[in-house]
Scaffold this motif. Structure first.
Motif, PDB file in Angstrom:
ATOM      1  N   TYR A 191      -5.598   0.611   8.941  1.00  0.00           N
ATOM      2  CA  TYR A 191      -5.068   0.449   7.662  1.00  0.00           C
ATOM      3  C   TYR A 191      -6.066  -0.354   6.939  1.00  0.00           C
ATOM      4  CZ  TYR A 191      -0.849   2.743   9.132  1.00  0.00           C
ATOM      5  OH  TYR A 191       0.054   3.511   9.711  1.00  0.00           O
ATOM      6  N   SER A 241      -2.925  -0.605   3.271  1.00  0.00           N
ATOM      7  CA  SER A 241      -3.196   0.759   2.677  1.00  0.00           C
ATOM      8  C   SER A 241      -3.760   1.818   3.429  1.00  0.00           C
ATOM      9  CB  SER A 241      -4.388   0.382   1.470  1.00  0.00           C
ATOM     10  OG  SER A 241      -5.067   1.465   1.182  1.00  0.00           O
ATOM     11  N   TYR A 265      -9.078  -0.107  -4.940  1.00  0.00           N
ATOM     12  CA  TYR A 265      -7.477  -0.083  -4.545  1.00  0.00           C
ATOM     13  C   TYR A 265      -6.868   0.859  -5.179  1.00  0.00           C
ATOM     14  CZ  TYR A 265      -2.723  -1.866  -4.095  1.00  0.00           C
ATOM     15  OH  TYR A 265      -1.428  -1.927  -3.931  1.00  0.00           O
ATOM     16  N   GLU A 313      -1.777   4.443  -2.156  1.00  0.00           N
ATOM     17  CA  GLU A 313      -2.070   4.382  -0.989  1.00  0.00           C
ATOM     18  C   GLU A 313      -1.536   3.456  -0.118  1.00  0.00           C
ATOM     19  OE1 GLU A 313      -6.328   6.542  -1.693  1.00  0.00           O
ATOM     20  OE2 GLU A 313      -6.391   4.327  -1.764  1.00  0.00           O
ATOM     21  N   ASP A 314      -0.428   2.589  -0.694  1.00  0.00           N
ATOM     22  CA  ASP A 314       0.197   1.509  -0.023  1.00  0.00           C
ATOM     23  C   ASP A 314       1.045   2.104   0.830  1.00  0.00           C
ATOM     24  OD1 ASP A 314      -1.139  -0.361  -1.812  1.00  0.00           O
ATOM     25  OD2 ASP A 314       0.750  -0.975  -2.607  1.00  0.00           O
TER      26      ASP A 314
END
Length: 369
Positions: free
Chosen positions: A111, A128, A139, A143-144
């Motif tokens: 990640y 992420s 960012y 996508e977290d």
């Protein structure tokens, strides 16, 4: 003349092409913030972090070089970005097995690691699914995979940004980012027992399964680490009879008896041990007797020590065992009697010293166990 002009033109074109090509080349030169990695094993799992290490270099870090909150850095596709938790590329964290961070579950994988710092000292750790982007410039909140809130701590100055595992136990490790005078710790945990048992089941279907010791080790692990006792019993039975290179030994019967005891099948456990006593060495019987004393089965322990003394008459440490059995039953006079005999046949000075110390205790009416 025309030929010469063409040659000059070709050379010029090549030189232009050469400069155009080399202007995009990536040379392998030292970076200002050197790359580093750190890893820690927990059980049979591993957590690792790869990051770049900027130095403080006299700068004001927190709230300045690393701004608080989410920010627009003026580059990339991100409207608002957290801190990349390092320098240069994404800081990345990898879990070899499913884990927890701050008690929250996260799947095995790699990640992108980001952090949103608040002026209060609170920090949101962001994991992420995008681990290949450059820094936090791309960012994307969607996508977290996981967000965990932690509190930072003040520490003595650390010049180079560093990730350290500041504590480790059987099932977890605390990873901390340390830079300047701030430490940001978060706890990573693994379900070690179930991960190990799953690995055992898989390996027992492969080459290790063709080895008696594998079955014994598997049963013993399950017994001592909260595994399924029925499964553990099946494994040790596989080691004892009927599977591959199986063979009943005193050692694997002890494992079976311990499993049966834990299942509250005391009669079956003692019967299993009685059946293999004739195959045991003097020291194996001695240790079994001590185990029985530890379990509070003093009458059975005395029976076993008497058997050892009869089978291995006059040898070390049969009288020492009888002394322990009588002491456990509160018969200190008989314990002293056998300790004197044990003193006579103790094999070395260290053994004689231990026996003499226990003889002194028995003569005072004190337990030697």
């Amino acid at each position: 003349m025309k030929s010469k002009t063409t040659l000059i033109g070709s050379i010029s074109l090549f030189v232009c092409f050469l400069f155009a090509t080399t202007s995009f080349a990536q040379l392998n030169t030292p970076r200002g913030s050197q790359k580093a990695s750190v890893s820690q094993t927990v059980g049979i799992s591993e957590v690792s972090v790869t990051y770049s290490r900027p130095s403080v270099n006299g700068r004001e870090i927190w709230g300045k070089l690393v701004p608080y909150g989410m920010n627009n850095f003026g580059f990339g596709t991100a409207k608002l970005s957290p801190w990349r938790a390092g320098a240069n590329e994404n800081t990345v964290i990898t879990f070899t097995h499913d884990a927890t961070v701050g008690g929250k579950p996260i799947k095995a994988g790699t990640y992108g690691l980001h952090m949103e710092l608040k002026e209060s000292g609170d920090v949101t750790i962001i994991f992420s699914s995008n681990s290949t982007a450059w820094g936090s410039y791309f960012y994307e909140p969607s996508e977290d995979v996981l967000r965990v809130n932690v509190s930072s701590k003040e520490i003595p100055h650390v010049e180079l940004l560093t990730y350290n595992f500041i504590s480790v136990d059987a099932n977890s490790a605390t990873l901390a980012l340390q830079w300047g005078k701030k430490e940001i710790p978060f706890k990573v945990g693994f379900d070690v027992t179930n991960i190990v048992l799953a690995d055992i089941r898989k390996k027992m279907q492969d080459q290790p399964g063709f080895n008696r010791q594998t079955w014994e080790q598997a049963a013993n692990y399950a017994l001592n680490n909260g595994g399924d006792l029925n499964e553990a019993l099946k494994w040790v039975d596989g080691a004892i009879a009927g599977q591959f290179f199986s063979k009943q030994t005193f050692a694997n019967t002890q494992i079976k008896a311990a499993i049966l005891m834990k299942q509250n099948k005391k009669t079956e456990a003692l019967a299993a041990m009685d059946a293999v006593l004739p195959t045991a060495t003097v020291f194996e019987i001695h240790q079994y007797g001590r185990q029985l004393i530890g379990q509070g089965m003093n009458d059975k322990a005395l029976e076993v020590f008497k058997y050892n003394a009869k089978k291995n008459k006059g040898t070390w440490p049969v009288h020492y065992g009888l002394a322990r059995a009588y002491s456990a039953k509160g018969d200190h006079k008989s314990a002293a009697k056998h300790l004197k005999k044990a003193l006579a046949n103790a094999p070395n000075a260290a053994s004689k010293g231990r026996v003499q110390a226990n003889l002194d205790k028995a003569n005072k009416g004190e337990s030697i166990n």
